[in-house]
Design a protein around this motif. Sequence first.
Motif, PDB file in Angstrom:
ATOM      1  N   ASP A 338       0.744  -1.362   0.022  1.00 50.95           N
ATOM      2  CA  ASP A 338      -0.023   0.078  -0.102  1.00 50.95           C
ATOM      3  C   ASP A 338       0.912   1.221  -0.076  1.00 50.95           C
ATOM      4  OD1 ASP A 338      -2.878  -0.788  -0.305  1.00 50.95           O
ATOM      5  OD2 ASP A 338      -2.486  -1.751   1.769  1.00 50.95           O
ATOM      6  N   LYS A 339       1.994   1.237   0.535  1.00 49.06           N
ATOM      7  CA  LYS A 339       2.778   2.415   0.467  1.00 49.06           C
ATOM      8  C   LYS A 339       3.575   2.728  -0.500  1.00 49.06           C
ATOM      9  CE  LYS A 339       6.856   4.082   3.041  1.00 49.06           C
ATOM     10  NZ  LYS A 339       8.097   3.546   3.697  1.00 49.06           N
ATOM     11  N   GLU A 340       3.704   1.841  -1.329  1.00 51.02           N
ATOM     12  CA  GLU A 340       4.337   1.762  -2.736  1.00 51.02           C
ATOM     13  C   GLU A 340       3.179   2.437  -3.587  1.00 51.02           C
ATOM     14  OE1 GLU A 340       7.853  -1.405  -3.125  1.00 51.02           O
ATOM     15  OE2 GLU A 340       5.641  -2.257  -3.244  1.00 51.02           O
ATOM     16  N   ASP A 342       0.786   4.335  -2.590  1.00 53.54           N
ATOM     17  CA  ASP A 342       0.711   5.708  -2.216  1.00 53.54           C
ATOM     18  C   ASP A 342       1.776   6.633  -3.206  1.00 53.54           C
ATOM     19  OD1 ASP A 342      -1.005   5.102  -0.213  1.00 53.54           O
ATOM     20  OD2 ASP A 342       0.502   5.086   1.295  1.00 53.54           O
TER      21      ASP A 342
END
Lengths: 356, 356
Positions: A338-340, A342
């Motif tokens: 999920d961070k990637e 973002d």
Amino acid sequence: MNEWKNNLRKIKPYVPGEQSKDSDIVKLNANENPYPPSPKAIEAIKSFDFNSLKKYPPSDAAQLKAAIAKHYGVGIENVFLGNGSDDVLALAFQAFFNGDKPIAYPDITYSFYPVWCEMFKIPYKTYPLGDDFRINPEDYREENGGVVIPNPNAPTSIGEDVDFIEKMLNFNRDSVVIIDEAYADFGVQSAALFVDSDKYNNLLVTGTFSKSRSLAGLRIGFALGCAELISVLEAVKNSYNSYTIDSLSIAAGTASVEDDEYFREVIDKIIKTRTRLTRELRELGFTVFDSSANFVFATHGEYKMKELFEYLKTKKVFIRYFNLPRIDNHIRITVGTDKETDILIREIKNYMGVNN
Amino acid sequence: MNEWKNNLRKIKPYVPGEQSKDSDIVKLNANENPYPPSPKAIEAIKSFDFNSLKKYPPSDAAQLKAAIAKHYGVGIENVFLGNGSDDVLALAFQAFFNGDKPIAYPDITYSFYPVWCEMFKIPYKTYPLGDDFRINPEDYREENGGVVIPNPNAPTSIGEDVDFIEKMLNFNRDSVVIIDEAYADFGVQSAALFVDSDKYNNLLVTGTFSKSRSLAGLRIGFALGCAELISVLEAVKNSYNSYTIDSLSIAAGTASVEDDEYFREVIDKIIKTRTRLTRELRELGFTVFDSSANFVFATHGEYKMKELFEYLKTKKVFIRYFNLPRIDNHIRITVGTDKETDILIREIKNYMGVNN
């Protein structure tokens, strides 16, 4: 002198996807899994008797075959192993496609198929995907020397159901049908359920540990088929290289298959992120195909995807662009964490000049 | 229906050497190293970032190539890597032997050469070893499509010097000459010294980490040649499988090459045991060839070697017997530890009825 140059193999080198040692990179270009391998696979490596590496691996890798057989509900005699699924597919092309009739596969698909056909001098014919980028099984009723269908297809990400597979098998009783399931764990039912039936002895299913099992670094591929197909594949492999899978890969691969809980957990996480990524891209005006894989395939009516691809590279976000007919305004994006996601979405918005 | 069976590859399966899970076995039948890999190689595995196995290995494996290049005093562009030297040789046969003239190799040699020729439809001609089981370079002046010479040869164990290699290269300026150095570290000078010379751009040297480096379990092979040969080999490999060597093998292999002290120590121990084994067998009336490898090749005027081979198997001592013309009364014995040699000699004496 130097006449030996006449005997060199003339072949256009296949260029593997871009890689980078820069750990800052958001690497969404090789369909790798963003999550680590099963802790049990790592434990199997750590507790390995390293002194025994002086010995050759067991050439039958029975332990890993048994784990895969159990996972798919087939017999050990229905399982073949190779050094990644590219190795398995290359051996299968050599083992099963020795006729004069062209083999059949879609025009937009895994780019290694034509490379193997050239390498092994196998005639082939491609069938165009429909306008919806789906495979039409009716096309494959034409006489052929073999059929190769990835399910889900790449780079389209579109998966097909069991009825589709059964149609393919029924239309091609005189050919070996290879279903390439590199991405199947992310969203389609495996054709493995037909493997042990006497009905479809012309089916070979191939798979890999590089995507859903986070073990790209260990090179493990496999095939499932009737005992006769597998024994021909073994004979070809043993005429090439007796020991393709190394001892640590056998140990880690076995532990990975046995850890079904972790496997399902990772896949669930990737599917959740895929849903989110698809939604957010659509909100930005992208056309995104419904994906059954660990990547999405997208285009945008108002932007040049090649430019977006290059812009993202300058921002250290690597995705994949194919300069190929029909898809030269599309991009393929691996589903990361999920961070990637973002970071990816933020940079796409920057490119489009949309407020973050 | 079932017409697909017509397109199957018809090939006689190559049967790999006997293996056993019984840890009591004195295993002297696969030319494995009796000593463990370098402690530094093991440390490289233990300290590996296992989470990174989710990523593909670096497809160029530059780290391992650089270590090998330094070891042999060649450039990184002169090094090719494969999944064991069988993989390297199979790719080299496909890359370099595309002419109509037969390739040339000895009648008694590594049994995989004819298997690859059949597999890749390469015509070949074998040249008989002399009565002393040595290769006569003059035989190889005849026009050919390529030359393959193992040095030392297997299973004869006989090594040749640099002059012999230079003769081979000079007699065959119009062919690629492959010197298969699987066992070279145990007693011959490597032909690698000719690789970077402009004089012999037709030379390919192949090697393996499975014997002298005790890493059979990790599948690492390599080739050394002029940049042009290596680039053709890379193109063929990249048309087959982009990622053949896995990440842990790259790490362990690199550490192994960098630990030259351990490497020389192990080889010295094996050479000492080889000298002792040769002497003791000769004292028992065996004819034993002077070995440059990690195995000895022997026969006895008064005993049937096939019987001895089978007797030893019942005593859990595995050696190798080849039921092949000219050598069907010979045995090949891997040089093990001194303790394994004690057991071997004791059981041979038992077979012969000689007092222990």
